[in-house]
Design a protein around this motif. Structure first.
Motif, PDB file in Angstrom:
ATOM      1  N   THR A 162       1.842  17.466  -2.026  1.00  0.00           N
ATOM      2  CA  THR A 162       1.488  18.210  -0.824  1.00  0.00           C
ATOM      3  C   THR A 162       2.000  17.491   0.422  1.00  0.00           C
ATOM      4  O   THR A 162       2.243  16.276   0.408  1.00  0.00           O
ATOM      5  CB  THR A 162      -0.036  18.369  -0.702  1.00  0.00           C
ATOM      6  N   LEU A 163       2.139  18.236   1.501  1.00  0.00           N
ATOM      7  CA  LEU A 163       2.546  17.646   2.771  1.00  0.00           C
ATOM      8  C   LEU A 163       1.523  16.617   3.229  1.00  0.00           C
ATOM      9  O   LEU A 163       1.876  15.550   3.743  1.00  0.00           O
ATOM     10  CB  LEU A 163       2.712  18.741   3.830  1.00  0.00           C
ATOM     11  N   ARG A 164       0.253  16.919   3.056  1.00  0.00           N
ATOM     12  CA  ARG A 164      -0.788  15.977   3.469  1.00  0.00           C
ATOM     13  C   ARG A 164      -0.628  14.634   2.771  1.00  0.00           C
ATOM     14  O   ARG A 164      -0.801  13.578   3.389  1.00  0.00           O
ATOM     15  CB  ARG A 164      -2.170  16.565   3.191  1.00  0.00           C
ATOM     16  N   ALA A 165      -0.296  14.661   1.490  1.00  0.00           N
ATOM     17  CA  ALA A 165      -0.147  13.415   0.743  1.00  0.00           C
ATOM     18  C   ALA A 165       0.982  12.561   1.315  1.00  0.00           C
ATOM     19  O   ALA A 165       0.871  11.327   1.374  1.00  0.00           O
ATOM     20  CB  ALA A 165       0.106  13.708  -0.731  1.00  0.00           C
ATOM     21  N   VAL A 166       2.065  13.191   1.746  1.00  0.00           N
ATOM     22  CA  VAL A 166       3.176  12.448   2.351  1.00  0.00           C
ATOM     23  C   VAL A 166       2.758  11.873   3.698  1.00  0.00           C
ATOM     24  O   VAL A 166       3.046  10.712   4.013  1.00  0.00           O
ATOM     25  CB  VAL A 166       4.413  13.348   2.494  1.00  0.00           C
ATOM     26  N   VAL A 167       2.074  12.666   4.505  1.00  0.00           N
ATOM     27  CA  VAL A 167       1.619  12.193   5.813  1.00  0.00           C
ATOM     28  C   VAL A 167       0.644  11.033   5.649  1.00  0.00           C
ATOM     29  O   VAL A 167       0.650  10.073   6.434  1.00  0.00           O
ATOM     30  CB  VAL A 167       0.980  13.346   6.610  1.00  0.00           C
ATOM     31  N   GLU A 168      -0.187  11.084   4.623  1.00  0.00           N
ATOM     32  CA  GLU A 168      -1.138  10.001   4.392  1.00  0.00           C
ATOM     33  C   GLU A 168      -0.438   8.675   4.098  1.00  0.00           C
ATOM     34  O   GLU A 168      -0.972   7.601   4.425  1.00  0.00           O
ATOM     35  CB  GLU A 168      -2.079  10.359   3.245  1.00  0.00           C
ATOM     36  N   ILE A 169       0.754   8.717   3.506  1.00  0.00           N
ATOM     37  CA  ILE A 169       1.505   7.484   3.285  1.00  0.00           C
ATOM     38  C   ILE A 169       1.803   6.797   4.607  1.00  0.00           C
ATOM     39  O   ILE A 169       1.772   5.562   4.714  1.00  0.00           O
ATOM     40  CB  ILE A 169       2.819   7.779   2.528  1.00  0.00           C
ATOM     41  N   LEU A 170       2.081   7.581   5.640  1.00  0.00           N
ATOM     42  CA  LEU A 170       2.355   7.029   6.959  1.00  0.00           C
ATOM     43  C   LEU A 170       1.095   6.511   7.639  1.00  0.00           C
ATOM     44  O   LEU A 170       1.103   5.437   8.257  1.00  0.00           O
ATOM     45  CB  LEU A 170       3.011   8.091   7.846  1.00  0.00           C
ATOM     46  N   VAL A 171       0.002   7.259   7.527  1.00  0.00           N
ATOM     47  CA  VAL A 171      -1.181   7.021   8.363  1.00  0.00           C
ATOM     48  C   VAL A 171      -2.193   6.069   7.733  1.00  0.00           C
ATOM     49  O   VAL A 171      -2.697   5.144   8.411  1.00  0.00           O
ATOM     50  CB  VAL A 171      -1.867   8.363   8.697  1.00  0.00           C
TER      51      VAL A 171
ATOM     52  N   GLN B  70       0.821  -1.207   0.000  1.00  0.00           N
ATOM     53  CA  GLN B  70       0.000   0.000   0.000  1.00  0.00           C
ATOM     54  C   GLN B  70       0.858   1.261   0.000  1.00  0.00           C
ATOM     55  O   GLN B  70       0.601   2.213  -0.754  1.00  0.00           O
ATOM     56  CB  GLN B  70      -0.914   0.006   1.225  1.00  0.00           C
ATOM     57  N   ARG B  71       1.865   1.294   0.860  1.00  0.00           N
ATOM     58  CA  ARG B  71       2.702   2.493   0.961  1.00  0.00           C
ATOM     59  C   ARG B  71       3.492   2.730  -0.319  1.00  0.00           C
ATOM     60  O   ARG B  71       3.637   3.871  -0.763  1.00  0.00           O
ATOM     61  CB  ARG B  71       3.633   2.372   2.164  1.00  0.00           C
ATOM     62  N   ARG B  72       4.002   1.688  -0.912  1.00  0.00           N
ATOM     63  CA  ARG B  72       4.763   1.865  -2.146  1.00  0.00           C
ATOM     64  C   ARG B  72       3.867   2.301  -3.299  1.00  0.00           C
ATOM     65  O   ARG B  72       4.278   3.096  -4.153  1.00  0.00           O
ATOM     66  CB  ARG B  72       5.507   0.571  -2.474  1.00  0.00           C
ATOM     67  N   ALA B  73       2.642   1.788  -3.330  1.00  0.00           N
ATOM     68  CA  ALA B  73       1.706   2.222  -4.367  1.00  0.00           C
ATOM     69  C   ALA B  73       1.360   3.700  -4.193  1.00  0.00           C
ATOM     70  O   ALA B  73       1.285   4.459  -5.174  1.00  0.00           O
ATOM     71  CB  ALA B  73       0.434   1.373  -4.319  1.00  0.00           C
ATOM     72  N   MET B  74       1.165   4.126  -2.951  1.00  0.00           N
ATOM     73  CA  MET B  74       0.879   5.535  -2.692  1.00  0.00           C
ATOM     74  C   MET B  74       2.074   6.407  -3.046  1.00  0.00           C
ATOM     75  O   MET B  74       1.923   7.500  -3.618  1.00  0.00           O
ATOM     76  CB  MET B  74       0.493   5.721  -1.222  1.00  0.00           C
ATOM     77  N   TYR B  75       3.272   5.929  -2.732  1.00  0.00           N
ATOM     78  CA  TYR B  75       4.479   6.683  -3.055  1.00  0.00           C
ATOM     79  C   TYR B  75       4.656   6.802  -4.563  1.00  0.00           C
ATOM     80  O   TYR B  75       4.967   7.883  -5.090  1.00  0.00           O
ATOM     81  CB  TYR B  75       5.695   6.006  -2.434  1.00  0.00           C
ATOM     82  N   ASP B  76       4.472   5.709  -5.296  1.00  0.00           N
ATOM     83  CA  ASP B  76       4.595   5.742  -6.757  1.00  0.00           C
ATOM     84  C   ASP B  76       3.584   6.702  -7.366  1.00  0.00           C
ATOM     85  O   ASP B  76       3.883   7.404  -8.341  1.00  0.00           O
ATOM     86  CB  ASP B  76       4.405   4.342  -7.336  1.00  0.00           C
ATOM     87  N   SER B  77       2.379   6.730  -6.793  1.00  0.00           N
ATOM     88  CA  SER B  77       1.364   7.648  -7.296  1.00  0.00           C
ATOM     89  C   SER B  77       1.788   9.097  -7.092  1.00  0.00           C
ATOM     90  O   SER B  77       1.564   9.948  -7.964  1.00  0.00           O
ATOM     91  CB  SER B  77       0.037   7.375  -6.595  1.00  0.00           C
ATOM     92  N   LEU B  78       2.413   9.377  -5.943  1.00  0.00           N
ATOM     93  CA  LEU B  78       2.881  10.744  -5.682  1.00  0.00           C
ATOM     94  C   LEU B  78       3.963  11.156  -6.664  1.00  0.00           C
ATOM     95  O   LEU B  78       4.009  12.310  -7.104  1.00  0.00           O
ATOM     96  CB  LEU B  78       3.419  10.858  -4.252  1.00  0.00           C
TER      97      LEU B  78
END
Length: 263
Positions: A124-133, A109-117
């Motif tokens: 955005t900062l929120r998008a990075v924080v969402e990878i964690l949460v 999940q985290r890698r997919a979110m990171y690749d999307s970013l």
């Protein structure tokens, strides 16, 4: 939970002092509730291993790794003495098994979110924080009691400063860990890298403890499927994300001390 790219900025190992709230390790000899020492229960093939993992996850979430023994886990699982060592060889391997059974989906999940970013023109900062949460929040909300147990277990490892936590972070992001910090630096160029690193540690602690607290609240039943319950949980997650974003982006007075630690 700081990637290796920042370890040169934290040689004094003051990060746990910054977090400020550290639980004390329970003593190995502490007494556990009497219900843990129950009679053994009949098992079918393969069931004993799963019972041990479930019992270990729950006990370690409450008492920490150093606060439980193989005997107490065997008793809580309702299996004969020695079964834990037969399947795992020791408590350390039990911890590894608990982490591995949940880590792969979280990593994906985290890698997919990171690749999307990475494909976005602006991050955005929120998008990075969402990878964690978000991946851990989904475990609580979508996986019910199983997800809640894991998050509470992970939070306890973090509170007890278990050495496996650093490995967990690296496994979660792998080769993308340095790039994640680089993303934060591009978003917040006015914040020195070491300050960002220390804030990330604080955010990780706050995230784990907050999600563990949310999952353990008795007024919020853990069983999934209740839409109103899920909405309440997501509202709490939204508050957590907003809080972490504010903490990461807050102005700093530490430029003179940490401004030279940028490489």
């Amino acid at each position: 939970m700081l990637p290796n790219a920042l370890s040169h900025c934290l040689n004094d190992r003051t990060e746990y002092g910054v977090i400020g709230v550290i639980g004390q390790l329970p003593q190995r000899g502490r007494r556990h509730p009497s219900y843990l020492y129950s009679m053994t229960l009949p098992t079918v093939k393969g069931e004993a291993r799963e019972r041990i993992l479930l019992a270990a996850e729950e006990l370690m979430a409450k008492y920490g790794v150093d606060g439980v023994s193989a005997r107490s886990i065997n008793a809580a699982a309702g299996v004969s003495a020695g079964i834990l060592h037969y399947h795992f060889g020791g408590l350390d391997k039990v911890v590894d098994a608990l982490l591995e059974r949940h880590m792969m989906p979280l990593m994906a999940q985290r890698r997919a979110m990171y690749d999307s970013l990475q494909a976005q023109p602006q991050v955005t900062l929120r998008a990075v924080v969402e990878i964690l949460v978000i991946p851990l929040a989904r475990k609580i909300i979508e996986e019910g009691s199983a997800g809640a147990r894991y998050v509470q277990f992970l939070a306890r490892l973090h509170t007890d400063r278990n050495p496996k936590i650093a490995r967990i972070f690296e496994q979660s992001f792998g080769e993308n860990s340095s790039a994640l910090i680089a993303m934060l630096q591009r978003i917040l160029p006015e914040i020195p890298m070491r300050v960002l690193g220390l804030r990330l540690i604080v955010c990780s602690h706050a995230m784990l403890q907050s999600l563990a607290d949310i999952s353990a609240r008795p007024q919020l039943p853990i069983a999934p499927g209740n839409a109103s319950r899920e909405q309440v949980l997501w509202d709490h997650v939204e508050i957590l994300i907003e809080f972490l974003c504010g903490g990461m982006a807050a102005p700093t007075n530490l430029h003179s001390r940490f401004g030279d630690c940028e490489t």
